[in-house]
Motif scaffolding. Sequence first.
Motif, short mmCIF file in Angstrom:
data_model
loop_
_atom_site.label_atom_id
_atom_site.label_comp_id
_atom_site.label_asym_id
_atom_site.label_seq_id
_atom_site.Cartn_x
_atom_site.Cartn_y
_atom_site.Cartn_z
N PHE A 94 -1.41 -1.41 -4.01
CA PHE A 94 -2.62 -0.68 -3.66
C PHE A 94 -2.25 0.80 -3.64
O PHE A 94 -1.48 1.23 -2.79
CB PHE A 94 -3.15 -1.10 -2.29
CG PHE A 94 -3.43 -2.57 -2.19
CD1 PHE A 94 -4.57 -3.12 -2.76
CD2 PHE A 94 -2.55 -3.41 -1.53
CE1 PHE A 94 -4.82 -4.48 -2.66
CE2 PHE A 94 -2.80 -4.76 -1.42
CZ PHE A 94 -3.94 -5.30 -1.99
N VAL A 135 0.88 -1.17 0.00
CA VAL A 135 0.00 0.00 0.00
C VAL A 135 0.91 1.22 0.00
O VAL A 135 1.73 1.37 0.89
CB VAL A 135 -0.90 0.05 1.26
CG1 VAL A 135 -1.75 1.30 1.26
CG2 VAL A 135 -1.77 -1.21 1.35
N ALA A 152 -8.05 1.84 -0.98
CA ALA A 152 -6.84 1.01 -0.95
C ALA A 152 -6.81 0.15 0.30
O ALA A 152 -6.43 -1.02 0.25
CB ALA A 152 -5.60 1.90 -1.03
#
Length: 119
Positions: free
Chosen positions: A83, A63, A94
């Motif tokens: 993400f 992420v 996300a």
Amino acid sequence: MKISGVATTRNVLGPVVRAAFRIHVTGAHHVPRRGGLILIANHPGIADAVVLAAAAPRPVRVVSEAGALAGAWAALSAATGRFVVGEGDDGSDALRAAVVAVGAGDAVGMFPEGRLPSV
């Protein structure tokens, strides 16, 4: 057995990144080989997402913010399953996708700072 884009990208680019950054990993035996997993790391630099994914003993979806290089990294980001938190985005989409991925047994890397520190 299905081979994911995340694993393929890690296997192809991982050795290059590990050599370029001279990564030395200790404690990799503590990371489970299967099942949902969240790896949390400090985030002091722009290459941290790449280094975390290359250093982990299993494929990791990270992420991270879109950042200034979003356009240049779009294809690579899609291949690695990253993400992306866009500019002005609160990150909830996300984060939801990352929660689903962990529930499905993926390893997800996150940075508590959320953004790169300003210089």
